[in-house]
Design a protein around this motif. Structure first.
Motif, short mmCIF file in Angstrom:
data_model
loop_
_atom_site.label_atom_id
_atom_site.label_comp_id
_atom_site.label_asym_id
_atom_site.label_seq_id
_atom_site.Cartn_x
_atom_site.Cartn_y
_atom_site.Cartn_z
N LEU A 61 13.29 -6.10 -1.44
CA LEU A 61 12.48 -5.22 -0.60
C LEU A 61 12.29 -3.87 -1.29
CD1 LEU A 61 12.94 -7.44 1.45
CD2 LEU A 61 13.49 -5.70 3.15
N VAL A 62 11.08 -3.36 -1.22
CA VAL A 62 10.76 -2.05 -1.77
C VAL A 62 10.45 -1.12 -0.61
CG1 VAL A 62 9.25 -0.74 -3.28
CG2 VAL A 62 9.86 -3.10 -3.87
N VAL A 63 11.20 -0.03 -0.52
CA VAL A 63 11.05 0.93 0.58
C VAL A 63 10.65 2.28 -0.01
CG1 VAL A 63 12.24 2.12 2.46
CG2 VAL A 63 12.77 -0.28 1.96
N PRO A 64 9.49 2.80 0.36
CA PRO A 64 9.07 4.11 -0.16
C PRO A 64 9.52 5.24 0.77
CG PRO A 64 7.28 3.13 1.08
CD PRO A 64 8.46 2.18 1.22
N VAL B 254 14.90 4.17 -7.29
CA VAL B 254 13.94 4.26 -8.39
C VAL B 254 13.13 5.53 -8.19
CG1 VAL B 254 11.90 3.20 -9.41
CG2 VAL B 254 13.82 1.76 -8.71
N PRO B 255 13.10 6.42 -9.17
CA PRO B 255 12.29 7.64 -9.03
C PRO B 255 10.80 7.31 -8.91
CG PRO B 255 13.86 7.84 -10.84
CD PRO B 255 13.87 6.40 -10.43
N ASP B 256 10.11 8.14 -8.17
CA ASP B 256 8.67 7.95 -7.97
C ASP B 256 7.92 8.56 -9.15
OD1 ASP B 256 6.14 7.51 -7.05
OD2 ASP B 256 6.25 8.94 -5.39
N THR B 257 8.04 7.93 -10.31
CA THR B 257 7.43 8.50 -11.51
C THR B 257 5.90 8.48 -11.49
OG1 THR B 257 7.78 6.38 -12.63
CG2 THR B 257 9.41 8.10 -12.99
N PRO B 258 5.24 7.53 -10.81
CA PRO B 258 3.78 7.64 -10.77
C PRO B 258 3.30 8.88 -10.03
CG PRO B 258 4.46 5.42 -10.22
CD PRO B 258 5.69 6.28 -10.21
N ALA B 259 4.07 9.28 -8.97
CA ALA B 259 3.71 10.43 -8.15
C ALA B 259 2.25 10.36 -7.74
CB ALA B 259 4.00 11.73 -8.90
N GLY B 260 1.81 9.16 -7.37
CA GLY B 260 0.42 8.94 -7.02
C GLY B 260 0.20 8.52 -5.60
N GLY B 261 1.18 8.77 -4.73
CA GLY B 261 1.04 8.40 -3.34
C GLY B 261 1.77 7.11 -2.99
N LEU B 262 1.62 6.71 -1.74
CA LEU B 262 2.38 5.60 -1.17
C LEU B 262 2.17 4.29 -1.92
CD1 LEU B 262 4.10 4.30 1.04
CD2 LEU B 262 2.05 4.26 2.49
N ASN B 263 0.94 3.89 -2.12
CA ASN B 263 0.70 2.58 -2.72
C ASN B 263 1.10 2.53 -4.18
OD1 ASN B 263 -0.40 1.14 -0.40
ND2 ASN B 263 -2.07 2.61 -0.52
N ALA B 264 0.91 3.63 -4.90
CA ALA B 264 1.38 3.69 -6.28
C ALA B 264 2.90 3.57 -6.34
CB ALA B 264 0.91 4.98 -6.94
N ALA B 265 3.59 4.20 -5.39
CA ALA B 265 5.05 4.11 -5.34
C ALA B 265 5.51 2.68 -5.07
CB ALA B 265 5.60 5.05 -4.27
N PRO C 148 -0.46 -3.45 -2.67
CA PRO C 148 -0.33 -2.76 -1.38
C PRO C 148 -1.56 -1.91 -1.06
CG PRO C 148 0.95 -1.63 -3.05
CD PRO C 148 0.44 -2.89 -3.69
N ALA C 149 -1.90 -1.86 0.22
CA ALA C 149 -3.03 -1.03 0.69
C ALA C 149 -2.61 -0.32 1.98
CB ALA C 149 -4.26 -1.88 0.91
#
Length: 235
Positions: free
Chosen positions: A19-22, A87-98, A166-167
């Motif tokens: 599971l991936v949880v943002p 996992v760090p949010d290295t994309p820093a591009g919003g929810l779906n990128a994370a 993801p969308a």
């Protein structure tokens, strides 16, 4: 102290899901709760929601591991202590990128992993209800569960070898349907649908029964939430 479960690499669906949880930085999380919780208390509620969500997910027999994508230091420390991988949010591009980044991180180490994106604001989450949703999802390449309002999405899954795509955000139910994901229509999984964005949502979650972290944080805001129009929510 991460709690790792059966790999499921032999093709069995049970106990194979990652599971991936943002989770946003807590200072920006759950902004719509500010009216009920106040700006100072809102980050504490956001953390409590995430702790109860991740704890319930890790207790689900079909979940192998949980990856939390976040740049919040306090949340990372507390969630790692529960057994989540951070996992760090290295994309820093919003929810779906994370979420896509988290799925990539899972499959970098376990290429055949079935993955699922799960909201971080499900404080009433029941492990058995999550298992029922994942059992249904295992029948399809991609599947999703709509939120309690049937407007957004609380869970999106992708089987082995399938991109998560993801969308999330806003009217995500319609977008996930349009993308070809199968909607899971199980009627008996209210805790997996009950995300919390408003004071009214919080009262509905409390009516279902929340986890211990949220239960400790919620009482100071319950009266305010009820006064904001949520007194009849949840049953």
């Amino acid at each position: 102290m991460a709690r790792m479960r059966r790999d499921g690499a032999d093709g069995g669906a049970a106990a194979a899901w990652s599971l991936v949880v943002p989770l946003k930085p807590l200072v920006r999380a759950k902004s719509r709760l500010a009216g009920a919780a106040g700006e100072d208390f809102r980050p504490r509620l956001a953390l409590a929601f995430a702790l109860d969500t991740v704890a319930a997910a890790l207790a689900c027999a079909d979940v192998r591991d949980v990856v939390v994508v976040t740049d919040d230091g306090l949340a990372a420390e507390r969630l790692a202590a529960l057994g989540a991988r951070i996992v760090p949010d290295t994309p820093a591009g919003g929810l779906n990128a994370a979420l896509a980044h988290g799925a990539e991180a899972v499959r970098a180490g376990r290429p055949g992993a079935p993955v699922a994106a799960l909201n971080a604001d499900l404080p009433a989450l029941r492990p058995a209800e999550l298992a029922r949703v994942l059992h249904s999802a295992a029948l399809f390449p991609r599947a999703f569960l709509a939120d309690a309002a049937h407007f957004g999405t609380t869970l999106l899954t992708a089987s082995s070898g399938v991109e998560l795509a993801p969308a999330f955000g806003g009217a995500s139910r319609a977008r996930h349907l349009a993308s070809g994901a199968q909607e899971i229509t199980a009627p008996d999984v209210p805790s997996v649908r009950r995300d919390v964005d408003t004071g009214e949502d919080l009262l509905a979650a409390l009516a279902l029964g929340v986890g211990p972290h949220t239960a400790r944080q919620a009482p100071p805001v319950t009266r305010t939430a009820a006064g904001a129009g949520g007194a009849g929510a949840g049953a």
